[in-house]
Design a protein around this motif. Structure first.
Motif, PDB file in Angstrom:
ATOM      1  N   LEU A 105      11.656   3.394  16.712  1.00  0.00           N
ATOM      2  CA  LEU A 105      11.805   2.853  15.360  1.00  0.00           C
ATOM      3  C   LEU A 105      10.981   1.588  15.175  1.00  0.00           C
ATOM      4  N   ALA A 106      11.049   0.678  16.139  1.00  0.00           N
ATOM      5  CA  ALA A 106      10.288  -0.568  16.042  1.00  0.00           C
ATOM      6  C   ALA A 106       8.784  -0.298  16.021  1.00  0.00           C
ATOM      7  N   LEU A 107       8.316   0.612  16.875  1.00  0.00           N
ATOM      8  CA  LEU A 107       6.885   0.936  16.895  1.00  0.00           C
ATOM      9  C   LEU A 107       6.448   1.588  15.590  1.00  0.00           C
ATOM     10  N   ASP A 108       7.281   2.458  15.036  1.00  0.00           N
ATOM     11  CA  ASP A 108       6.933   3.102  13.768  1.00  0.00           C
ATOM     12  C   ASP A 108       6.899   2.098  12.623  1.00  0.00           C
ATOM     13  N   ILE A 109       7.839   1.162  12.605  1.00  0.00           N
ATOM     14  CA  ILE A 109       7.827   0.127  11.565  1.00  0.00           C
ATOM     15  C   ILE A 109       6.572  -0.725  11.693  1.00  0.00           C
ATOM     16  N   TRP A 110       6.204  -1.072  12.931  1.00  0.00           N
ATOM     17  CA  TRP A 110       4.977  -1.849  13.162  1.00  0.00           C
ATOM     18  C   TRP A 110       3.755  -1.077  12.673  1.00  0.00           C
ATOM     19  N   ALA A 111       3.715   0.214  12.958  1.00  0.00           N
ATOM     20  CA  ALA A 111       2.593   1.045  12.521  1.00  0.00           C
ATOM     21  C   ALA A 111       2.513   1.093  10.998  1.00  0.00           C
ATOM     22  N   ILE A 112       3.643   1.276  10.332  1.00  0.00           N
ATOM     23  CA  ILE A 112       3.661   1.373   8.871  1.00  0.00           C
ATOM     24  C   ILE A 112       3.215   0.053   8.240  1.00  0.00           C
ATOM     25  N   VAL A 113       3.701  -1.063   8.768  1.00  0.00           N
ATOM     26  CA  VAL A 113       3.275  -2.370   8.245  1.00  0.00           C
ATOM     27  C   VAL A 113       1.772  -2.555   8.444  1.00  0.00           C
ATOM     28  N   SER A 114       1.258  -2.155   9.598  1.00  0.00           N
ATOM     29  CA  SER A 114      -0.173  -2.265   9.864  1.00  0.00           C
ATOM     30  C   SER A 114      -0.985  -1.353   8.948  1.00  0.00           C
ATOM     31  N   ILE A 115      -0.484  -0.159   8.691  1.00  0.00           N
ATOM     32  CA  ILE A 115      -1.167   0.775   7.790  1.00  0.00           C
ATOM     33  C   ILE A 115      -1.244   0.190   6.393  1.00  0.00           C
ATOM     34  N   ILE A 116      -0.131  -0.341   5.900  1.00  0.00           N
ATOM     35  CA  ILE A 116      -0.095  -0.898   4.548  1.00  0.00           C
ATOM     36  C   ILE A 116      -1.024  -2.103   4.437  1.00  0.00           C
ATOM     37  N   GLY A 117      -1.150  -2.887   5.497  1.00  0.00           N
ATOM     38  CA  GLY A 117      -2.012  -4.061   5.475  1.00  0.00           C
ATOM     39  C   GLY A 117      -3.470  -3.773   5.767  1.00  0.00           C
ATOM     40  N   SER A 118      -3.810  -2.529   6.037  1.00  0.00           N
ATOM     41  CA  SER A 118      -5.193  -2.193   6.371  1.00  0.00           C
ATOM     42  C   SER A 118      -6.061  -2.150   5.116  1.00  0.00           C
ATOM     43  N   SER A 119      -7.353  -2.011   5.349  1.00  0.00           N
ATOM     44  CA  SER A 119      -8.288  -1.963   4.228  1.00  0.00           C
ATOM     45  C   SER A 119      -8.581  -0.532   3.770  1.00  0.00           C
ATOM     46  N   SER A 173      -8.103   3.152   1.837  1.00  0.00           N
ATOM     47  CA  SER A 173      -7.757   3.481   0.452  1.00  0.00           C
ATOM     48  C   SER A 173      -6.277   3.831   0.356  1.00  0.00           C
ATOM     49  N   THR A 174      -5.757   3.778  -0.849  1.00  0.00           N
ATOM     50  CA  THR A 174      -4.332   4.058  -1.064  1.00  0.00           C
ATOM     51  C   THR A 174      -3.962   5.458  -0.615  1.00  0.00           C
ATOM     52  N   GLY A 175      -4.810   6.434  -0.894  1.00  0.00           N
ATOM     53  CA  GLY A 175      -4.532   7.811  -0.493  1.00  0.00           C
ATOM     54  C   GLY A 175      -4.436   7.957   1.015  1.00  0.00           C
ATOM     55  N   LYS A 176      -5.334   7.317   1.738  1.00  0.00           N
ATOM     56  CA  LYS A 176      -5.299   7.376   3.199  1.00  0.00           C
ATOM     57  C   LYS A 176      -4.064   6.680   3.747  1.00  0.00           C
ATOM     58  N   LYS A 177      -3.699   5.559   3.130  1.00  0.00           N
ATOM     59  CA  LYS A 177      -2.496   4.848   3.559  1.00  0.00           C
ATOM     60  C   LYS A 177      -1.265   5.735   3.411  1.00  0.00           C
ATOM     61  N   VAL A 178      -1.154   6.420   2.279  1.00  0.00           N
ATOM     62  CA  VAL A 178      -0.006   7.299   2.032  1.00  0.00           C
ATOM     63  C   VAL A 178       0.043   8.412   3.075  1.00  0.00           C
ATOM     64  N   LEU A 179      -1.105   9.023   3.354  1.00  0.00           N
ATOM     65  CA  LEU A 179      -1.140  10.102   4.350  1.00  0.00           C
ATOM     66  C   LEU A 179      -0.749   9.605   5.736  1.00  0.00           C
ATOM     67  N   TRP A 180      -1.239   8.434   6.139  1.00  0.00           N
ATOM     68  CA  TRP A 180      -0.889   7.894   7.452  1.00  0.00           C
ATOM     69  C   TRP A 180       0.599   7.570   7.534  1.00  0.00           C
ATOM     70  N   VAL A 181       1.144   6.958   6.480  1.00  0.00           N
ATOM     71  CA  VAL A 181       2.574   6.628   6.480  1.00  0.00           C
ATOM     72  C   VAL A 181       3.408   7.897   6.559  1.00  0.00           C
ATOM     73  N   LEU A 182       3.037   8.931   5.809  1.00  0.00           N
ATOM     74  CA  LEU A 182       3.766  10.197   5.875  1.00  0.00           C
ATOM     75  C   LEU A 182       3.697  10.808   7.272  1.00  0.00           C
TER      76      LEU A 182
END
Length: 63
Positions: A13-27, A29-38
């Motif tokens: 859970l902690a690693l996934d939350i870290w990954a999601i926060v990093s994905i959202i803070g990345s540069s 595009s919004t579409g790629k961010k959504v796909l990575w988070v999913l």
């Protein structure tokens, strides 16, 4: 089937939350961010590993 409980589940859970926060803070595009988070949400362990290897990175970070 492998069942992750207790401390292992909290670590995932902690690693996934870290990954999601990093994905959202990345540069990325919004579409790629959504796909990575999913991907990370649907496949917590495998999605995290794939993101760790090939995911979007924060370009303005620690240089």
């Amino acid at each position: 089937m492998l069942e992750i409980t207790g401390l292992g589940g909290l670590i995932v859970l902690a690693l996934d939350i870290w990954a999601i926060v990093s994905i959202i803070g990345s540069s990325a595009s919004t579409g790629k961010k959504v796909l990575w988070v999913l991907l990370v949400l649907i496949l917590p362990i495998l999605g995290f590993i794939i993101w760790l290897i090939a995911g979007p990175r924060n370009r303005s970070g620690m240089a």
